[in-house]
Design a protein around this motif. Structure first.
Motif: not given
Length: 134
Positions: A42-49, A51-54, A105-109
């Motif tokens: 969930a945190t990774a999904r938020g970061a992806l949205q 644009g926080d790649v780190v 950088n894909d949210d679908k998976p």
């Protein structure tokens, strides 16, 4: 002289997590692994949205380690039979999808992994208390 409030919150979370682990049954420990992996996704999904790649990369790596080393590594293939084998294959698939999500950088998976892992968690916590001890 005093640490900022953020470090107090961090210390509280650490103590709370350590206390939860120290007093948990094996069944509860696996539930904690599910919860931690789901939180990382969930945190990774938020970061992806955002644009926080780190942060995205760190959280996906955390989820991968929990799934691969904690959940998959904890399976007893000899005693678990087909169920352990099926779970092992599912966990391997989740690791693969999380890795693809990170690289692309894909949210679908990430969304798929969250749904699949949530479903397994729901089944896990639905195990009756008398069977948990077995």
């Amino acid at each position: 002289m005093f640490s900022p409030a953020k470090s107090f919150a961090s210390a509280y979370r650490t103590v709370d997590a350590e206390t939860s682990v120290a007093h948990a049954s094996p069944h509860q420990l696996v539930t904690l692994l599910f919860d931690a992996a789901l939180a990382a996704i969930a945190t990774a999904r938020g970061a992806l949205q955002r644009g926080d790649v780190v942060v995205k990369g760190k959280q996906i790596t955390k989820a991968v380690r929990i799934i691969d080393e904690g959940l998959r590594g904890g399976l007893n293939q000899a005693a678990g039979g087909a169920l352990a084998s099926d779970l092992s294959a599912l966990y391997a698939y989740l690791v693969q999808q999380l890795t693809l999500a990170n690289v692309r950088n894909d949210d679908k998976p990430l969304a798929e992994c969250h749904v699949l892992l949530s479903t397994v968690r729901e089944g896990w916590i639905a195990i009756p208390a008398q069977q948990r001890a077995a």
